[in-house]
Design a protein around this motif. Sequence first.
Motif, PDB file in Angstrom:
ATOM      1  N   GLY A 126       8.988   5.853  16.637  1.00  0.00           N
ATOM      2  CA  GLY A 126       7.881   5.927  17.576  1.00  0.00           C
ATOM      3  C   GLY A 126       6.635   6.461  16.901  1.00  0.00           C
ATOM      4  O   GLY A 126       5.524   5.953  17.102  1.00  0.00           O
ATOM      5  N   ALA A 127       6.809   7.505  16.077  1.00  0.00           N
ATOM      6  CA  ALA A 127       5.677   8.072  15.331  1.00  0.00           C
ATOM      7  C   ALA A 127       5.123   7.051  14.345  1.00  0.00           C
ATOM      8  O   ALA A 127       3.896   6.941  14.166  1.00  0.00           O
ATOM      9  N   LEU A 128       5.997   6.290  13.718  1.00  0.00           N
ATOM     10  CA  LEU A 128       5.555   5.270  12.767  1.00  0.00           C
ATOM     11  C   LEU A 128       4.775   4.164  13.469  1.00  0.00           C
ATOM     12  O   LEU A 128       3.770   3.666  12.947  1.00  0.00           O
ATOM     13  N   LEU A 129       5.213   3.789  14.662  1.00  0.00           N
ATOM     14  CA  LEU A 129       4.494   2.794  15.459  1.00  0.00           C
ATOM     15  C   LEU A 129       3.106   3.303  15.823  1.00  0.00           C
ATOM     16  O   LEU A 129       2.120   2.553  15.750  1.00  0.00           O
ATOM     17  N   TRP A 130       3.016   4.582  16.226  1.00  0.00           N
ATOM     18  CA  TRP A 130       1.710   5.167  16.558  1.00  0.00           C
ATOM     19  C   TRP A 130       0.783   5.141  15.355  1.00  0.00           C
ATOM     20  O   TRP A 130      -0.396   4.777  15.467  1.00  0.00           O
ATOM     21  N   TYR A 131       1.314   5.495  14.183  1.00  0.00           N
ATOM     22  CA  TYR A 131       0.496   5.498  12.968  1.00  0.00           C
ATOM     23  C   TYR A 131       0.005   4.092  12.644  1.00  0.00           C
ATOM     24  O   TYR A 131      -1.178   3.895  12.326  1.00  0.00           O
ATOM     25  N   ALA A 132       0.904   3.120  12.709  1.00  0.00           N
ATOM     26  CA  ALA A 132       0.534   1.749  12.374  1.00  0.00           C
ATOM     27  C   ALA A 132      -0.527   1.204  13.316  1.00  0.00           C
ATOM     28  O   ALA A 132      -1.473   0.521  12.892  1.00  0.00           O
ATOM     29  N   ASP A 133      -0.396   1.512  14.603  1.00  0.00           N
ATOM     30  CA  ASP A 133      -1.349   0.983  15.581  1.00  0.00           C
ATOM     31  C   ASP A 133      -2.693   1.699  15.510  1.00  0.00           C
ATOM     32  O   ASP A 133      -3.743   1.076  15.650  1.00  0.00           O
ATOM     33  N   SER A 134      -2.667   2.995  15.276  1.00  0.00           N
ATOM     34  CA  SER A 134      -3.914   3.762  15.258  1.00  0.00           C
ATOM     35  C   SER A 134      -4.717   3.549  13.987  1.00  0.00           C
ATOM     36  O   SER A 134      -5.937   3.786  13.977  1.00  0.00           O
ATOM     37  N   THR A 135      -4.057   3.108  12.907  1.00  0.00           N
ATOM     38  CA  THR A 135      -4.767   2.894  11.639  1.00  0.00           C
ATOM     39  C   THR A 135      -4.892   1.411  11.290  1.00  0.00           C
ATOM     40  O   THR A 135      -5.279   1.082  10.175  1.00  0.00           O
ATOM     41  N   ARG A 136      -4.582   0.550  12.227  1.00  0.00           N
ATOM     42  CA  ARG A 136      -4.569  -0.892  11.958  1.00  0.00           C
ATOM     43  C   ARG A 136      -5.968  -1.379  11.554  1.00  0.00           C
ATOM     44  O   ARG A 136      -6.985  -0.818  11.952  1.00  0.00           O
ATOM     45  N   THR A 137      -5.984  -2.469  10.791  1.00  0.00           N
ATOM     46  CA  THR A 137      -7.249  -3.099  10.399  1.00  0.00           C
ATOM     47  C   THR A 137      -7.518  -4.364  11.198  1.00  0.00           C
ATOM     48  O   THR A 137      -8.656  -4.759  11.384  1.00  0.00           O
ATOM     49  N   GLU A 138      -6.461  -5.022  11.659  1.00  0.00           N
ATOM     50  CA  GLU A 138      -6.570  -6.210  12.512  1.00  0.00           C
ATOM     51  C   GLU A 138      -7.503  -7.278  11.929  1.00  0.00           C
ATOM     52  O   GLU A 138      -8.535  -7.618  12.492  1.00  0.00           O
ATOM     53  N   VAL A 139      -7.114  -7.792  10.785  1.00  0.00           N
ATOM     54  CA  VAL A 139      -7.940  -8.828  10.159  1.00  0.00           C
ATOM     55  C   VAL A 139      -7.212 -10.162  10.027  1.00  0.00           C
ATOM     56  O   VAL A 139      -7.860 -11.194   9.854  1.00  0.00           O
ATOM     57  N   GLU A 140      -5.893 -10.136  10.067  1.00  0.00           N
ATOM     58  CA  GLU A 140      -5.130 -11.339   9.759  1.00  0.00           C
ATOM     59  C   GLU A 140      -4.540 -11.999  11.012  1.00  0.00           C
ATOM     60  O   GLU A 140      -3.811 -11.354  11.763  1.00  0.00           O
ATOM     61  N   PRO A 141      -4.822 -13.278  11.241  1.00  0.00           N
ATOM     62  CA  PRO A 141      -4.086 -14.032  12.256  1.00  0.00           C
ATOM     63  C   PRO A 141      -2.734 -14.453  11.693  1.00  0.00           C
ATOM     64  O   PRO A 141      -2.526 -14.414  10.468  1.00  0.00           O
ATOM     65  N   LEU A 142      -1.835 -14.849  12.550  1.00  0.00           N
ATOM     66  CA  LEU A 142      -0.493 -15.198  12.103  1.00  0.00           C
ATOM     67  C   LEU A 142      -0.506 -16.382  11.144  1.00  0.00           C
ATOM     68  O   LEU A 142       0.330 -16.477  10.238  1.00  0.00           O
ATOM     69  N   GLU A 143      -1.447 -17.301  11.321  1.00  0.00           N
ATOM     70  CA  GLU A 143      -1.503 -18.502  10.482  1.00  0.00           C
ATOM     71  C   GLU A 143      -1.715 -18.169   9.008  1.00  0.00           C
ATOM     72  O   GLU A 143      -1.423 -18.991   8.137  1.00  0.00           O
ATOM     73  N   ASN A 144      -2.191 -16.949   8.696  1.00  0.00           N
ATOM     74  CA  ASN A 144      -2.443 -16.553   7.314  1.00  0.00           C
ATOM     75  C   ASN A 144      -1.275 -15.821   6.672  1.00  0.00           C
ATOM     76  O   ASN A 144      -1.390 -15.335   5.547  1.00  0.00           O
ATOM     77  N   ILE A 145      -0.162 -15.718   7.369  1.00  0.00           N
ATOM     78  CA  ILE A 145       0.966 -14.959   6.845  1.00  0.00           C
ATOM     79  C   ILE A 145       1.491 -15.578   5.559  1.00  0.00           C
ATOM     80  O   ILE A 145       1.526 -16.802   5.396  1.00  0.00           O
ATOM     81  N   THR A 146       1.882 -14.721   4.617  1.00  0.00           N
ATOM     82  CA  THR A 146       2.435 -15.166   3.349  1.00  0.00           C
ATOM     83  C   THR A 146       3.942 -14.913   3.319  1.00  0.00           C
ATOM     84  O   THR A 146       4.480 -14.178   4.154  1.00  0.00           O
ATOM     85  N   PHE A 147       4.601 -15.489   2.341  1.00  0.00           N
ATOM     86  CA  PHE A 147       6.037 -15.287   2.202  1.00  0.00           C
ATOM     87  C   PHE A 147       6.362 -13.816   1.992  1.00  0.00           C
ATOM     88  O   PHE A 147       7.300 -13.281   2.594  1.00  0.00           O
ATOM     89  N   LYS A 148       5.590 -13.149   1.144  1.00  0.00           N
ATOM     90  CA  LYS A 148       5.831 -11.738   0.858  1.00  0.00           C
ATOM     91  C   LYS A 148       5.688 -10.891   2.116  1.00  0.00           C
ATOM     92  O   LYS A 148       6.521 -10.015   2.396  1.00  0.00           O
ATOM     93  N   GLN A 149       4.654 -11.149   2.914  1.00  0.00           N
ATOM     94  CA  GLN A 149       4.469 -10.402   4.159  1.00  0.00           C
ATOM     95  C   GLN A 149       5.611 -10.648   5.128  1.00  0.00           C
ATOM     96  O   GLN A 149       6.107  -9.713   5.775  1.00  0.00           O
ATOM     97  N   ALA A 150       6.029 -11.903   5.258  1.00  0.00           N
ATOM     98  CA  ALA A 150       7.135 -12.241   6.159  1.00  0.00           C
ATOM     99  C   ALA A 150       8.416 -11.520   5.745  1.00  0.00           C
ATOM    100  O   ALA A 150       9.170 -11.033   6.601  1.00  0.00           O
ATOM    101  N   MET A 151       8.650 -11.433   4.441  1.00  0.00           N
ATOM    102  CA  MET A 151       9.871 -10.777   3.974  1.00  0.00           C
ATOM    103  C   MET A 151       9.828  -9.265   4.208  1.00  0.00           C
ATOM    104  O   MET A 151      10.849  -8.655   4.518  1.00  0.00           O
ATOM    105  N   TRP A 152       8.656  -8.647   4.083  1.00  0.00           N
ATOM    106  CA  TRP A 152       8.546  -7.227   4.403  1.00  0.00           C
ATOM    107  C   TRP A 152       8.868  -6.990   5.876  1.00  0.00           C
ATOM    108  O   TRP A 152       9.563  -6.013   6.226  1.00  0.00           O
TER     109      TRP A 152
END
Length: 266
Positions: A124-150
């Motif tokens: 829950g704390a990790l979710l809060w950190y990710a959402d509060s520090t997000r950059t929100e620049v990438e749409p799903l269509e730009n996803i790469t193989f490396k990102q998908a695997m992470w």
Amino acid sequence: MDWFQTVVLALIQGLTEFLPISSSAHLILPSQLLGWEDQGLAFDVGVHVGTLAAVVYYFRQDIWSMIKAFFASFKGENSADGRIAWFVIFATVPALIFGFLINDWIDAYGRSILVIAGTTLIFGALLWYADSTRTEVEPLENITFKQAMWIGIAQAVAIIPGTSRSGITMTAALMLGFTRQAAARFSFLLSIPIIMAAGSYKGLELWQTGTTAQWEYVLGGVVLSAISALTCIYLFLKWLNQIGMLPFVIYRFALGVLLLGVYFFA
């Protein structure tokens, strides 16, 4: 089982499968806190079928486009839908491997209230950190193989009860710079093969054991979990940009503290 248990457990499955609050934790809790007997394999398979039907129906147009693009990729045609289809397949592999390797260990040691409380709070704390520090620049269509695997590796961790499959995959996607909508959409698409795998595994186990079931309750579970899951997906995606992840983080913190209280003082 009775109808009250059927309704409660089916609604829990449908509402929590796609929210970042852990469906496995909530399905374990009634037996831990209320002393309910295990609902049985047939009911587990039924509610998995219900939630699977809901997500497939909601994303039916996306899925059809991905299927067509997937087969078109064998002809050398490259498209965003085709790449996403391939990435969903590859990103599912870590969870399948991880589940195969430690499923018995999780069943033996991972379903205690203390474990659920800890993972509920930590992720829950990790979710809060990710959402509060997000950059929100990438749409799903730009996803790469490396990102998908992470994101797929993050999904594998969700075999630990309390982690939340949807929560940790959206956390990973937000940390990788995707928008909230993109993170949620990929998380939901990624749920399809993993729910199918889990349901198939439980179905095979049900067939091998020849377990009898009260099929009226199973059917009720299928319908209720499907309706509640479909409603949940629709409202979550509709309101996500407005409410963000904070309400779910607060809920996880409250639930985690409550579970710690039950464990140490009840």
